[in-house]
Design a protein around this motif. Sequence first.
Motif, PDB file in Angstrom:
ATOM      1  N   ARG A  25      29.337 -22.861  23.961  1.00  0.00           N
ATOM      2  CA  ARG A  25      29.171 -22.931  22.510  1.00  0.00           C
ATOM      3  C   ARG A  25      28.279 -24.091  22.101  1.00  0.00           C
ATOM      4  N   GLY A  26      27.516 -24.581  23.037  1.00  0.00           N
ATOM      5  CA  GLY A  26      26.523 -25.606  22.708  1.00  0.00           C
ATOM      6  C   GLY A  26      27.085 -27.009  22.619  1.00  0.00           C
ATOM      7  N   VAL A  27      28.360 -27.194  22.990  1.00  0.00           N
ATOM      8  CA  VAL A  27      28.939 -28.533  22.933  1.00  0.00           C
ATOM      9  C   VAL A  27      28.952 -29.117  24.341  1.00  0.00           C
ATOM     10  N   TYR A 172      39.605 -28.036  11.410  1.00  0.00           N
ATOM     11  CA  TYR A 172      38.354 -27.668  12.073  1.00  0.00           C
ATOM     12  C   TYR A 172      38.218 -26.170  12.227  1.00  0.00           C
ATOM     13  N   GLU A 173      37.024 -25.730  12.191  1.00  0.00           N
ATOM     14  CA  GLU A 173      36.722 -24.374  12.596  1.00  0.00           C
ATOM     15  C   GLU A 173      36.987 -24.311  14.094  1.00  0.00           C
ATOM     16  N   SER A 174      37.623 -23.243  14.529  1.00  0.00           N
ATOM     17  CA  SER A 174      37.935 -23.171  15.949  1.00  0.00           C
ATOM     18  C   SER A 174      36.658 -23.149  16.773  1.00  0.00           C
ATOM     19  N   LEU A 175      36.712 -23.850  17.866  1.00  0.00           N
ATOM     20  CA  LEU A 175      35.553 -23.810  18.762  1.00  0.00           C
ATOM     21  C   LEU A 175      35.595 -22.556  19.631  1.00  0.00           C
ATOM     22  N   GLY A 176      36.717 -21.850  19.500  1.00  0.00           N
ATOM     23  CA  GLY A 176      36.760 -20.540  20.127  1.00  0.00           C
ATOM     24  C   GLY A 176      37.227 -20.482  21.564  1.00  0.00           C
ATOM     25  N   GLY A 177      37.331 -21.597  22.224  1.00  0.00           N
ATOM     26  CA  GLY A 177      37.743 -21.559  23.631  1.00  0.00           C
ATOM     27  C   GLY A 177      39.250 -21.684  23.789  1.00  0.00           C
ATOM     28  N   THR A 178      39.676 -21.810  25.045  1.00  0.00           N
ATOM     29  CA  THR A 178      41.093 -22.019  25.299  1.00  0.00           C
ATOM     30  C   THR A 178      41.265 -23.098  26.361  1.00  0.00           C
ATOM     31  N   THR A 179      42.466 -23.631  26.428  1.00  0.00           N
ATOM     32  CA  THR A 179      42.806 -24.584  27.476  1.00  0.00           C
ATOM     33  C   THR A 179      43.035 -23.811  28.768  1.00  0.00           C
ATOM     34  N   GLY A 601      29.988 -29.045   7.826  1.00  0.00           N
ATOM     35  CA  GLY A 601      29.834 -29.376   9.231  1.00  0.00           C
ATOM     36  C   GLY A 601      29.882 -28.192  10.154  1.00  0.00           C
ATOM     37  N   ARG A 602      29.614 -27.044   9.615  1.00  0.00           N
ATOM     38  CA  ARG A 602      29.608 -25.914  10.521  1.00  0.00           C
ATOM     39  C   ARG A 602      28.319 -25.964  11.323  1.00  0.00           C
ATOM     40  N   SER A 603      28.424 -25.611  12.533  1.00  0.00           N
ATOM     41  CA  SER A 603      27.215 -25.543  13.330  1.00  0.00           C
ATOM     42  C   SER A 603      26.771 -24.104  13.401  1.00  0.00           C
ATOM     43  N   PRO A 604      25.672 -23.778  12.763  1.00  0.00           N
ATOM     44  CA  PRO A 604      25.230 -22.391  12.781  1.00  0.00           C
ATOM     45  C   PRO A 604      24.969 -21.927  14.197  1.00  0.00           C
ATOM     46  N   ARG A 605      24.571 -22.862  15.021  1.00  0.00           N
ATOM     47  CA  ARG A 605      24.285 -22.518  16.398  1.00  0.00           C
ATOM     48  C   ARG A 605      25.546 -22.007  17.068  1.00  0.00           C
ATOM     49  N   LEU A 606      26.655 -22.656  16.762  1.00  0.00           N
ATOM     50  CA  LEU A 606      27.909 -22.236  17.356  1.00  0.00           C
ATOM     51  C   LEU A 606      28.346 -20.905  16.788  1.00  0.00           C
TER      52      LEU A 606
END
Length: 841
Positions: A25-27, A172-179, A601-606
Amino acid sequence: MLELSTPVKFVKRVGERIAAGLALRGVETVEDLLYHLPFRYEDRLNPQPMAELVAGTMASVIGEVRGATLLRTRSGPIFEMTLGQDLGTVKCMWFHGAYLKDRFKLGQMVAVYGKLEPSRSAMAAAAAGTLGAAAGRFKMIQPQFEILPEPGATGADAEFAMLEMGRIVPVYESLGGTTPWGAKLTSKWMRRVVWSIFEDLVEGKPSGAPSMTASPSWVGSKGPEPVTETLPTAMLHRLALPSRLEALRAVHFPEAGTPMVELMSATTPAHKRLIFEELFYLELGLELKRRRMRERVGTAFTTGPAVREAIKQVLPFHPTAAQKRVLGEIVADMRRPQPMRRLLQGDVGSGKTIVAMQAAIVAMENGCQAALMAPTEILATQHYLSARRLLADAVSPRTGRPYQVALLTGSLDPAAKRQTQGRVMRGEAQFIIGTHALQEDKADFNNLGLVIVDEQHRFGVQQRFKLMRKPGADGVASDPDVLAMTATPIPRTLALTLYGDLDVSVIDEMPPGRTPIVTRRTTEEHAAEVWEFVRRQVAQGRQAYLVYPVIEGSKDDQPELDFPHDEEPPVGESIGAPSSSQSTESARKPSAEGAVYSSLGRSPRLSAKMNPRAEGPRYTTAKSRKSPKTDTLFATKTKLRSATEMFDELRTGALKGLRLGLLHGRLSADEKEVTMARFHRGEIDVLVSTTVIEVGVDVANASVMVIDHAERFGLAQMHQLRGRVGRGAAKSFCILMTGGNVTEQADARLNAMVASQNGFELAELDLQQRGPGEFFGTRQTGLPEFRVANLLRDRATLELAKVEAERFAAAPDPAIPPAQIAAVWARLKQQWQRRYGLVEA
Ligand code: ADP
Ligand code: MG
């Protein structure tokens, strides 16, 4: 110790597995993570008492769990959980909420966020006029929730309780991943991670101490302190902006007392600082580009009496004052030795074409070739025909011969194409009109002096550059003048960003004799009346356009694509189209913690990766994000009427006896050309079409534009389509016929169309609705992706950034140490290429 450039895997609670997911996700670095800003905040220091809540608003509520149950209903299981606070209650409901069955315990404190609606008992009481007892009873559908730390919590839960309670809490907007154990990367997770980052960043501040670093750290500063500042200290002082780290910390963990309104609208000094920084570098890059362009060598055209005479002899009418003015601006550019980079804006029908032709004559009279590139074959052909008409009797004072005009489009047969390319290369063709085919590698020019790009917004920015750099026959890259034209009024924010490197001319006046177009809304139930109206107009000698959103049939939900570079369907929001059903589905899913949509602070890239077609509100302000899913929730798969089917139906039905023509992008170029020519000559009364006629088509006798399924079209598009009529003296009409569901947004669009004919007004509304990325309906490759800035929200900061960038580029500020100035340029270079992908032209 962490630095901003440290890979995220070294951050506590992240590690290899999560880092791998974040990378997708670009992070990748600590900095990337810190720029994943909260998109809203909850004031858990001063939570609102339930008794003070107001139905119909978005609210964040804290209460204790009073009951929870899973209801089995015919439409699936619904999970209900009641939160209480004294006498007040909020009943929370989650559809398909079986997964929540064991999440809550009685007495537990939970924070929920969602739209408050009156509970059924409150509504009944209100109807009976006995509200008192039922006041403070609400329900929330699909709220986001967070279970708050319990008093007896241990370990991390206890350690981080102060992040969840008794403070302004970032969401926060979820970064979408999981642990690794499959848990979501929730807001709670983000808070803890970000908190630990701040503890370990820069000299490791003592835990729990949100004290700010006083002096920004800079490139070149001695000592172990890592680089964190990106703006000159003197500039920060002058603009009263905090340092970068200070700002990041305050945005993630606002101090108690920070006004919630400022937080939610991203207007705290901390937010402003981060937004300013991003826009400053963008504007600085654009400024640099402008400056470089001024240093380049182009052709200094001359405009003596012979040139003037040449222009005059082709003018079919008196130009308007606006046309004269912009031609003056263009010619002044052309006379300069630097290459022209000018954008000509003018509403549909304002008469840009003739201005372009005049500029072409200036180039030709100077012995250069001129190229005109149009986004569609229809338009290119139309320009070609009108150029031939216009220049037919003209004789060039320079050569004593007529001008040589050529058409070069993709659909020419290979032999004809090669032949034309040869004429272009040898310089036998002087004015070359075409489509993308002009950019093909084989299409070399002999001596290209002027490039005109019509309806520029339909091309990507990169392509604009490609044609500019066309090499000449001698193999040397020529640097022709460029005139880009657009009929879509460009809101100032976009003009400052997307077109920030261009000078702008505006035709703000219509040719005389135009009457306003009467615009009406109607529904498919009234179709018979519409056809009757069309018949009457045709009986009066007029012609009509009927526009449909798709070419044919129900299987064919693909909207018209009239040139291959359209990644996005140009029509509407593609509601219910199969291609979008997946994202519609995911947008509908409840999201417990973290949210699907963000504005701050949304990252459009994400987000683009997570949900490439997320609808509308991601660019609205937090306040107006009342129902992000309006457009998708009501989306049903209605069968669309199509151009092909309606052509057949109307021809033998409601419009029997009239001469109908059919036009769409899938016809061959010849078929299109023949049909357009017949419509021009008045041999077709009613042209049944798709949006291929959206841009530029010019038939003065057409007085009726019927747009069917108008609910599916974007504003700019409808305005363009409407611009096809009202080009003659006859009174003209635009009928917006809807069929199927009209969403709230579509309703607003249709009403705006009825209310306004001002392209700039409509453009602003369109920008609000669609956002900068989709503004033109086609994806703009050149639109920068912002990490924190939002062009709709941050216009004032954008203007400031532009002023500051010009000031910075103009002359070195003696208040700024040379090392800091050098660092700004170095950062610009790196950022400009990495983020905006706009390699120096
Ligand atoms: P657009 O700006 O949308 O490209 P066009 O250049 O196609 O507009 O012009 C729209 C129509 O107005 C054309 O039919 C054109 O011939 C006519 N026109 C342009 N300028 C004038 C003028 N000064 N006086 C009268 N008619 C004009
Ligand atoms: Mg035009």
